[in-house]
Design an enzyme around this catalytic site. Structure first.
Site, short mmCIF file in Angstrom:
data_model
loop_
_atom_site.label_atom_id
_atom_site.label_comp_id
_atom_site.label_asym_id
_atom_site.label_seq_id
_atom_site.Cartn_x
_atom_site.Cartn_y
_atom_site.Cartn_z
N CYS A 79 -2.52 10.71 -49.03
CA CYS A 79 -2.86 12.37 -48.16
C CYS A 79 -1.91 12.92 -48.06
O CYS A 79 -0.79 12.75 -48.96
CB CYS A 79 -3.91 11.90 -47.11
SG CYS A 79 -4.79 13.82 -46.40
N HIS A 182 -8.26 9.88 -50.43
CA HIS A 182 -8.31 9.23 -49.63
C HIS A 182 -8.90 8.13 -50.04
O HIS A 182 -10.57 7.56 -50.44
CB HIS A 182 -9.10 9.02 -48.31
CG HIS A 182 -7.69 10.00 -47.45
ND1 HIS A 182 -7.65 9.39 -46.26
CD2 HIS A 182 -8.55 11.16 -46.72
CE1 HIS A 182 -6.83 10.55 -45.56
NE2 HIS A 182 -7.34 11.84 -46.07
N GLU A 184 -9.32 4.68 -49.10
CA GLU A 184 -9.87 3.76 -48.35
C GLU A 184 -11.31 4.64 -47.57
O GLU A 184 -11.84 4.07 -46.83
CB GLU A 184 -9.25 3.68 -46.51
CG GLU A 184 -8.76 4.38 -45.88
CD GLU A 184 -7.88 5.69 -45.86
OE1 GLU A 184 -8.02 6.58 -46.11
OE2 GLU A 184 -7.54 6.16 -47.53
#
Length: 200
Positions: A79, A182, A184
């Site tokens: 990001c 992202h 995650e």
């Protein structure tokens, strides 16, 4: 072992949890001596480019990251962390980045069709252009949250996504990798990307 760089901005807990979910030892630190012991580094980031770039410089982490990348250690920016890899950002002014990749970070405002919301937030499909990290992931959906994006980065471009216009989704050049999305927060697809990074 993956070192997650803590310089005051970033979703560190969920990223560390994701690394552990794929069986990778990971730790969070802002200490260059400790981070140097890692086999791979992740540069996370949320918030404003200017503030993040200043924190990197003030802590000495900027020079450390450049040196580690120059030595060939795999580095993944996520990001805002990806945006910091570039030469410059035009987010509310003009701000110098790490300069590891050619390109600039620019606002979406004025470039997208007017009916599209900013920030770009949600799940979008990857159009993979090349590279190792996203190999075999063309068409997979990942999660984005951002109002700025990288352009003039053809040397490292590895994937785009469509949001009115092609938006840089990922970059890769040598041992330097970046994801605008992202991993995650991207479910199994994101975990697979982190798993591939752990293997490069």
């Amino acid at each position: 072992m993956i070192g997650i760089i803590d310089y005051g901005v970033g979703n560190l807990f969920s990223l560390c949890s994701s690394c552990k979910a794929i069986g990778e030892e990971a730790f969070v630190s802002g200490d260059a001596t400790e981070l140097a012991k890692a086999d791979r580094l992740i540069l996370p980031g949320v918030g404003a480019f200017e503030d993040a770039a200043r924190k990197l410089r003030d802590t000495g982490i900027a020079d450390f990251v450049r040196a580690q990348a120059a030595q060939g250690k795999p580095l993944l920016g996520i990001c805002l962390g990806m945006q910091l890899l570039f030469e410059r950002s035009y987010e509310y002014g003009s701000h110098e980045g790490l300069g590891l990749l050619k390109g600039q970070v620019v606002p979406m405002e004025g470039k997208l069709p007017p009916e599209l919301k900013i920030p770009h937030m949600g799940w979008n499909a990857l159009e993979v252009k090349g590279g190792k990290l996203l190999s075999g992931m063309d068409g997979q959906y990942v999660y984005f949250v951002h109002s700025f994006f990288a352009e003039n980065c053809d040397d490292s471009l590895s994937a785009v996504t469509q949001y009115g216009i092609p938006i840089t989704a990922a970059v890769e050049q040598g041992n330097v990798y970046g994801c605008q999305f992202h991993p995650e927060k991207s479910g199994n697809v994101g975990l697979n990307i982190l798993r591939k990074f752990a293997e490069v």
